[in-house]
Design an enzyme around this catalytic site. Structure first.
Site, short mmCIF file in Angstrom:
data_model
loop_
_atom_site.label_atom_id
_atom_site.label_comp_id
_atom_site.label_asym_id
_atom_site.label_seq_id
_atom_site.Cartn_x
_atom_site.Cartn_y
_atom_site.Cartn_z
N ASP A 272 42.10 48.05 47.03
CA ASP A 272 40.69 48.42 47.09
C ASP A 272 40.47 49.02 48.48
OD1 ASP A 272 37.85 48.58 46.66
OD2 ASP A 272 38.01 46.93 45.24
N HIS A 306 40.75 52.37 47.59
CA HIS A 306 39.63 53.11 47.03
C HIS A 306 38.95 53.93 48.12
CE1 HIS A 306 39.10 50.22 43.36
NE2 HIS A 306 40.26 50.84 43.37
#
Length: 465
Positions: A272, A306
């Protein structure tokens, strides 16, 4: 495109901002510890990867704290343990060739402790490493902290098959909804009790309401969820740390309502966001109402994730004074280099953000995205404010969009400056919606210069999706 070119003395605001940097850094001072060593193997720990060392860690940390603190030394070996709870004046020194491996037995993470899950306070399983109202804390050395998260333990709670979840198994969705609803109703934090029988993953390292913190040299891997996430902390140094993990929501470093933080010389490879700056979610963030401020990000290398440097989406307490300098991002599996996430459910103010000397060697999606329509979109009562963003000496290669900035008409993004930026081989140079006081100075995208208002306006029709 809804862009207004309004003259603004952004150069003065930018200069004033960078002048604050040295003053902020002067306040971030790593803790100093008494010159005493407590070797964990002298207190019952055995580094065979099998023996439970939980009690040995508890015993030695308590002893060291009682006599004024010192260095708890973990020699070479593999030490299996439950959660490690810090007390004041403790430096956990993980020697080279030492591994602290955290147990996958859930009951070891009980009794529950106060922590934050996605920006909301609750009582839940203990983070793997935790403190509460402590000071002078450190994790140092060249060893490894292994969260032992995998597709059979912790990660399936996300409820996605790619992380090991299977049809019919429990997952976090119901508990997450219940927790968020409790916070919106202002249910007492003491009544927000999860833990056994529930499925909200703890963070790896969560120092809580603590100060004077150093994490240096170690490798941190495979957390249940966010990897390093101090909450309501002050005076934090993260230096030369490797943070690796491709589980669900395994952000690298998430300071949450913290003040005076520097993260430098670190390596990120995450499932992430690499760095995500936060300040509480929705009603709970507004209840506590403490911003994340004075955050310095220097000389880091970021691979998968991300977002490289992200602000939000738990942003209700606001974020201000972020300085990012000399960072490198390099992965087609890194979606976005610089990302802001908010909406009118979150609210909050994002202001005084300074990015300088950023190199993006490869990227999957946007170089910079500022988005007020993240997740829920514009369905709340708390209109966010975003202002004073300065991007200087940015060089990038690839990507789908260079600069994407989208705001509500009633609250445009204001005072944005791009200076000395060169973007190579990006598919769409830029998309702007409701941006005011936008300045380009020496901006070159795909070989075309966008300095002048005339050149900029002539290209608007080419930048739509």
């Amino acid at each position: 495109m809804n862009v207004k070119q309004i003259p603004v003395d952004g150069a003065e605001i930018e200069e004033q901002g960078w002048r604050q940097l040295q003053s902020i850094l002067s306040k971030i001072i790593p803790p100093i510890f008494p010159n005493r060593d407590f070797v964990i193997t002298e207190y019952g720990a055995i580094g065979d990867g099998v023996t439970d060392c939980t009690e040995a860690f508890r015993k030695v940390i308590t002893l060291a704290n009682n006599i004024g603190g010192g260095r708890v030394v973990v020699p070479a070996g593999i030490y299996l343990t439950g959660p490690i709870h810090f007390k004041s004046n403790i430096n956990l020194h993980v020697s080279k060739e030492a591994i602290i491996k955290f147990s996958q037995e859930l009951e070891k993470y009980l009794p529950m402790v106060l922590n934050r899950f996605e920006g909301v306070e609750l009582y839940n399983y203990s983070p793997l490493i935790y403190s509460y109202e402590a000071e002078n804390l450190a994790i140092t050395g060249e060893g490894v902290l292994d969260g032992n998260g995998d597709k059979e333990h912790w990660w399936p709670w996300k409820g996605k098959k790619e992380y090991g979840w299977q049809e019919g198994q429990p997952h976090q969705a119901e508990d997450r909804d219940i927790l968020f609803a409790m916070a919106e109703r202002n249910v007492s934090v003491k009544e927000r009790r999860f833990g056994s029988g529930h499925y909200l993953r703890p963070s790896f390292i969560q120092f809580y309401n603590s100060k004077n913190i150093l994490i240096e040299g170690v490798t941190i891997k495979d957390s249940p969820m966010w990897q390093i996430s101090p909450v309501l902390c002050e005076n934090i140094t993260i230096d030369k740390v490797k943070i690796i993990g491709h589980g669900p929501n395994t952000d690298g470093f998430d300071p949450d309502s913290c003040k005076n933080v520097v993260i430098k010389n670190c390596y990120f490879d995450n499932g992430d966001d690499c760095i995500a700056i936060k300040s509480g979610r929705n009603a709970d963030g507004r209840r506590i109402n403490i911003p994340c401020e004075n955050i310095v990000i220097q000389n880091n290398y970021m691979k998968d994730g991300h977002g490289g440097i992200t602000i939000g989406s738990e942003i209700s307490g606001s974020v201000r004074n972020v300085f990012a300098d000399n960072n490198v991002m390099d992965s087609l599996n890194l979606d976005r280099a610089l990302r802001f996430k908010t909406n009118s459910v979150r609210g909050g103010i994002i202001e005084n953000i300074y990015f300088r000397n950023t190199v993006v060697k490869s990227i999957g999606e946007e170089i910079l995205i500022v988005d007020m329509n993240y997740e829920e979109g514009d369905v709340g009562e708390y209109t966010p404010i975003i202002r004073n963003i300065f991007v200087e000496n940015l060089e990038s290669y690839g990507g789908k969009t260079g600069f994407l900035m989208s705001a509500y008409k009633r609250t445009p993004i204001t005072n944005v400056q791009f200076k000395n930026c060169t973007l190579h081989n990006v598919e769409i140079p830029f998309v702007f919606k409701n941006v005011e006081q936008l300045v380009f100075k020496n901006v070159n995208i795909n070989g075309e210069n966008y300095d002048s208002v005339r050149n900029y306006l002539s290209c608007i029709n080419l930048q739509t999706r």
